[in-house]
Design an enzyme around this catalytic site. Structure first.
Site, PDB file in Angstrom:
ATOM      1  N   GLU A  63      50.405  45.870  59.621  1.00 52.99           N
ATOM      2  CA  GLU A  63      49.463  44.843  60.066  1.00 52.99           C
ATOM      3  C   GLU A  63      49.836  44.224  61.416  1.00 52.99           C
ATOM      4  O   GLU A  63      48.961  43.915  62.229  1.00 52.99           O
ATOM      5  CB  GLU A  63      49.336  43.751  58.995  1.00 52.99           C
ATOM      6  CG  GLU A  63      48.550  44.175  57.763  1.00 52.99           C
ATOM      7  CD  GLU A  63      49.336  45.072  56.817  1.00 52.99           C
ATOM      8  OE1 GLU A  63      50.572  45.209  57.000  1.00 52.99           O
ATOM      9  OE2 GLU A  63      48.725  45.641  55.898  1.00 52.99           O
ATOM     10  N   ARG A 172      34.345  40.233  48.943  1.00 48.51           N
ATOM     11  CA  ARG A 172      33.820  41.374  48.196  1.00 48.51           C
ATOM     12  C   ARG A 172      33.232  40.921  46.851  1.00 48.51           C
ATOM     13  O   ARG A 172      32.664  41.720  46.112  1.00 48.51           O
ATOM     14  CB  ARG A 172      34.922  42.409  47.951  1.00 48.51           C
ATOM     15  CG  ARG A 172      36.007  41.953  46.986  1.00 48.51           C
ATOM     16  CD  ARG A 172      37.157  42.932  46.912  1.00 48.51           C
ATOM     17  NE  ARG A 172      36.799  44.182  46.309  1.00 48.51           N
ATOM     18  CZ  ARG A 172      37.533  45.306  46.445  1.00 48.51           C
ATOM     19  NH1 ARG A 172      38.621  45.286  47.197  1.00 48.51           N
ATOM     20  NH2 ARG A 172      37.161  46.413  45.863  1.00 48.51           N
TER      21      ARG A 172
END
Length: 320
Positions: A63, A172
């Site tokens: 990341e 989501r």
């Protein structure tokens, strides 16, 4: 632009709106690129990869490198959408977000996927409940928490048009489309979805439709609640908070830590400019393992929880 898919009973996964918006932007602007951390699947960027294979960079599970690559692409004139699970994007790459993006004012669009407690059963390591509190503390970083597919699409378009770093929190967890009299999205501007003078409910993300349901339940009891969708947490709409404080009572609701998050932003303004009674609905800290549905219900992040907080502020009893 492709429509978002409907998981069940009129509920939408905002990731579909996100990828459709990015793909549509990319079709008309060669500067649009995507950078991911081995998250093509969870970010739903498979079609983007197939359509623009040379414009998707997969750095693997790295990341910090992902955000650095995004900043480098921005410095080269691209508009990168850096996409990864919110918990890993924000925690592992915090220094890069602070220095490479915000301090350097790089034109990077950070997309925190599956935010909040969407990964419920995977536990506290995968819960992204601190992200807004962390990122709101970083200077010159725009932070947006959309409520539904339409607002997700508009937030992505606005972020692409904005010259500077932006964090968009993309859920989501299925949500309904919010009914709006006026469909206008502007960074830094809140949206009033219900009018009322007894109490104000300020929410964002997946708590917005629950706030509306709470207001409807309160109305049936003779309590008129103003509902404000505060999608942009930084910069926050201070005029909207002042209008909320004028009711004499504010409830904030968010899928994350209220300490330092949306609740914190509202409380900071009110403490200095408009003292008012408040309740802040959010998660208290590290959470137990459980489904997203159970976690939301257990900690009162529901329409009933919001309505109860409003009644408590007003000294009302639902059975009275």
């Amino acid at each position: 632009m492709a429509a978002a898919t409907i998981p069940a009973e009129g509920m939408f996964d905002c990731r579909d709106a996100y990828v459709a918006a990015v793909e549509a932007l990319a079709a008309n602007d060669g500067r649009i690129v995507a950078v991911v951390n081995d998250s093509v699947g969870s970010s739903k960027l498979g079609k983007f990869r197939d359509r623009f294979p040379e414009r998707l960079v997969n750095v693997g599970i790295a990341e910090q490198n992902m955000v650095g690559v995004g900043a480098g692409l921005a410095n080269g004139g691209k508009i990168p959408f850096v996409s990864g699970a919110g918990c890993f994007l924000t925690a592992r790459a915090m220094e890069q977000i602070k220095v490479d993006c915000a301090y350097s004012q790089a034109n990077v669009k950070l997309c925190g996927i599956s935010s909040g407690v969407a990964y419920g059963e995977l536990g506290a390591t995968h819960h992204s409940i601190e992200d807004i509190a962390w990122l709101r503390a970083i200077d010159k970083l725009t932070v947006i928490v959309p409520s539904d597919p339409w607002e997700t699409t508009e937030a992505i378009k606005a972020a692409a048009a904005c010259d500077g770093p932006v964090y968009i929190r993309i859920s989501r967890m299925p949500v309904p489309a919010i009914e709006r009299k006026k469909q206008v999205f502007s960074i830094g501007k809140a949206e009033t979805l219900r009018d009322g003078n007894d109490v104000a409910i300020i929410a964002n993300g997946i708590l917005v439709h629950r706030a509306i349901a709470a207001a409807d339940a309160l109305k049936a009891e003779g309590i008129f609640a103003k509902v404000i969708n505060m999608a942009t947490v930084s910069p926050v709409d201070e005029a909207a908070i002042a209008a909320a404080a004028a009711t004499g009572a504010i409830v904030t609701a968010e899928e994350g830590l209220a300490k330092g998050g949306l609740g914190g932003a509202v409380a900071e303004f009110c403490a200095q400019h408009a003292p008012v009674r408040m309740r802040m609905i959010g998660f208290p800290g590290f959470l137990p393992t459980g489904s997203a549905k159970w976690l939301m219900e257990h900690f009162g992040l529901t329409a009933d929880g919001i309505a109860t907080a409003a009644r408590e502020l007003l000294g009302k009893d639902a059975t009275a």
